[in-house]
Design a protein around this motif. Structure first.
Motif, PDB file in Angstrom:
ATOM      1  N   ILE A 247      51.594  47.497  59.384  1.00  0.00           N
ATOM      2  CA  ILE A 247      51.171  46.682  60.513  1.00  0.00           C
ATOM      3  C   ILE A 247      51.237  45.019  60.250  1.00  0.00           C
ATOM      4  N   GLY A 248      50.395  44.561  61.154  1.00  0.00           N
ATOM      5  CA  GLY A 248      50.168  42.755  60.545  1.00  0.00           C
ATOM      6  C   GLY A 248      49.204  42.281  60.413  1.00  0.00           C
ATOM      7  N   VAL A 249      49.246  41.613  59.297  1.00  0.00           N
ATOM      8  CA  VAL A 249      47.857  40.626  59.055  1.00  0.00           C
ATOM      9  C   VAL A 249      47.814  39.443  59.354  1.00  0.00           C
ATOM     10  N   SER A 268      51.377  44.542  55.671  1.00  0.00           N
ATOM     11  CA  SER A 268      51.059  45.542  55.336  1.00  0.00           C
ATOM     12  C   SER A 268      51.400  47.315  54.914  1.00  0.00           C
ATOM     13  N   ILE A 269      50.766  47.586  53.570  1.00  0.00           N
ATOM     14  CA  ILE A 269      51.365  49.029  53.650  1.00  0.00           C
ATOM     15  C   ILE A 269      50.199  49.907  53.545  1.00  0.00           C
ATOM     16  N   VAL A 270      49.925  50.460  54.595  1.00  0.00           N
ATOM     17  CA  VAL A 270      48.279  51.000  54.477  1.00  0.00           C
ATOM     18  C   VAL A 270      48.630  52.067  53.835  1.00  0.00           C
ATOM     19  N   ASP A 271      47.814  52.628  52.342  1.00  0.00           N
ATOM     20  CA  ASP A 271      48.854  53.585  51.518  1.00  0.00           C
ATOM     21  C   ASP A 271      47.638  54.533  50.481  1.00  0.00           C
ATOM     22  N   VAL A 317      42.343  39.091  58.446  1.00  0.00           N
ATOM     23  CA  VAL A 317      42.177  38.946  59.618  1.00  0.00           C
ATOM     24  C   VAL A 317      43.103  39.911  60.454  1.00  0.00           C
ATOM     25  N   ILE A 318      42.953  41.433  61.010  1.00  0.00           N
ATOM     26  CA  ILE A 318      43.948  42.401  61.720  1.00  0.00           C
ATOM     27  C   ILE A 318      43.384  42.454  63.200  1.00  0.00           C
TER      28      ILE A 318
END
Length: 380
Positions: A247-249, A268-271, A317-318
């Motif tokens: 996703i973008g940050v 960012s990779i959500v892992d 901030v997302i």
């Protein structure tokens, strides 16, 4: 921490193998309700509610020391049970097997294809090099049961050789990857994709609640969300690359002050398979300086235990929404900082973070394959 770089899995491998049976726990909301405390929330996702849907499942998964979240699945006919790491940072399903006799394999439960009437061998072999070792195996097909959802003809990687000690003390017998099929080794169809293809889910989503402080009660839901695991609204953000859950940050703040480090955009990779919050290596020194952390002789960043409540809040901030991490989220009980560097290359010049378990314990996370988006809400 041992990092399995090839599939972006980072887990802490602790000594000893302890099999913890899955137990059903009251949700935090239910426990509070019994004490007369009602947590208010607004629910924008009622259409995903799992209580009345047959095509969904809530799995209570194990938390080992806030470093590894794993639970039971079964493979074959009659079913053979295994503990697997549920990992949004990889795509393959593999387990230790009777084909493997190395020390690491022998320390775990092994799948025996000869004892399953529904197993068929695919004939394709694979090799997965990891930063902390390597794995050889072969692919086959069999019936897999995940939380009561039965997947037929699921491709499974069966280990044939684990030549070093990387997995010896792992709490799990294999890994169930939940990322996109584009990064699947050997072209194996991921479990989630087979659930979708076989129309097993009411909604093509899954969601994680990760418990804190080594407590049990973590929940993985397929086909819906567990409304008792979060409060407030769900904030959605689009997936920027259908590989990992990336996703973008838009920004990174320290005590509410924008640093400008993501002014040109971060990724960012959500892992769930990474135990820490992982920061771009070029930013780590500045972050530790702002926290006041010092490196000890073992390379760990430590803080003064008496000053934890005075440490800054870190916020991402997302999609226009701020997601704060208080010191209690990124400092563990031993007063070490749960933030590690990543040396992965930036994506299109944008710094790359990994939102591992440090972030995901604070925020209930929802992975929407239909709309290719990720949702976050404050975890209870």
């Amino acid at each position: 921490m041992k990092c399995l770089v090839a599939v972006l899995v980072c887990v802490v491998l602790a000594e000893g193998i302890v099999k913890i049976p899955l137990q059903k726990h009251k949700s935090m909301r239910e426990a509070l309700r019994e004490k007369g405390i009602e947590l208010p929330y607004q629910d924008p996702a009622l259409k995903y509610q799992t209580d009345v849907f047959a095509g969904s499942a809530n799995m209570y998964i194990n938390n080992y020391a806030d470093t590894t979240y794993y639970g039971a699945i079964s493979i074959g006919t009659p079913p053979q049970s295994f503990q697997v790491l549920f990992d949004t940072g990889s795509a393959n399903l593999w387990v230790d097997s009777a084909y493997c006799n190395t020390q690491a394999c022998n320390a775990h439960t092994k799948f025996n294809p000869k004892q399953s009437s529904t197993f068929s061998r695919k004939g394709q072999s694979f090799y997965l090099p990891y930063g902390a070792g390597s794995l050889y195996g072969v692919f086959g097909y069999d019936t897999v049961n995940v939380g009561g959802i039965v997947i037929y003809n699921q491709e499974i990687g069966l280990s044939t050789n684990e030549p070093n000690q990387a997995f010896l003390a792992a709490k799990f017998d294999g890994i169930l990857g939940l990322s996109y099929p584009s990064i699947s080794a050997g072209g194996e169809t991921p479990v989630m994709d087979n659930m979708i293809n076989q129309n097993l889910l009411n909604a093509n989503i899954f969601a994680f609640y990760l418990s804190r402080d080594g407590q049990q009660g973590s929940v993985l839901t397929f086909g819906g969300v567990d409304n008792s695991m979060y409060q407030g609204q769900i904030s959605w953000t689009p997936v920027t690359s259908e590989t990992y859950w990336q996703i973008g940050v838009d920004g990174f703040e320290i005590n509410g002050q924008e640093t400008g480090w993501c002014s040109q955009g971060c990724q960012s990779i959500v892992d769930t398979g990474t135990s820490t919050l992982t920061a771009p290596s070029q930013l780590l020194g500045n972050i530790m300086q702002s926290i006041g952390a010092q490196q000890n002789q073992y390379g760990l960043y430590m803080v003064d235990c008496s000053q934890i409540n005075n440490l800054p809040t870190l916020s991402f901030v997302i999609s226009g929404v701020s997601f704060p991490l208080p010191p209690s989220a990124y400092i563990n009980q031993y007063c070490s900082v749960g933030i590690a560097p990543t040396y992965l290359p930036s994506r299109d010049g944008r710094p790359l973070w990994i939102f591992g378990d440090v972030f995901l314990r604070e925020y209930y996370s929802i992975y929407d394959r239909t709309n290719n988006r990720l949702g976050f809400a404050a975890a209870v």
